[in-house]
Design a protein around this motif. Sequence first.
Motif: not given
Length: 113
Positions: A84-113
């Motif tokens: 469900a994670l989406c990554l990318g870049f926002r452009f000056e014209d308000g558009g976005e470039w979605d780089a999600t398809w290139e992400h090589s995985g994520v690591d979640f860590e609990i930092v607070a309970l």
Amino acid sequence: MRRAIEPLLYARIEPESEHRENGLLHPERAIHAQAIELSSVSFDNGPLPTISAYAEFQLTFDRVFTDTTQFYDWMEATDWLDWALCLGFRFEDGGEWDATWEHSGVDFEIVAL
């Protein structure tokens, strides 16, 4: 370089119904990163950089996870939150470039309970 690119980055989690039905308590559609810290940047593959970054999200659940293992078990049972994670870049014209398809995985860590 970091100062030029970091403000353009976005990261958000767009949960599926399985996440909400099984404990994720967020009424809005997307959960936006509270902070994004750029670790590395490379322009070796073209004009848009390949990046490594750390994104901090605040997630609220209907249960307490006492450790990261319990959280991973929950993610596996609810179709893996990292999809469900989406990554990318926002452009000056308000558009976005979605780089999600290139992400090589994520690591979640609990930092607070």
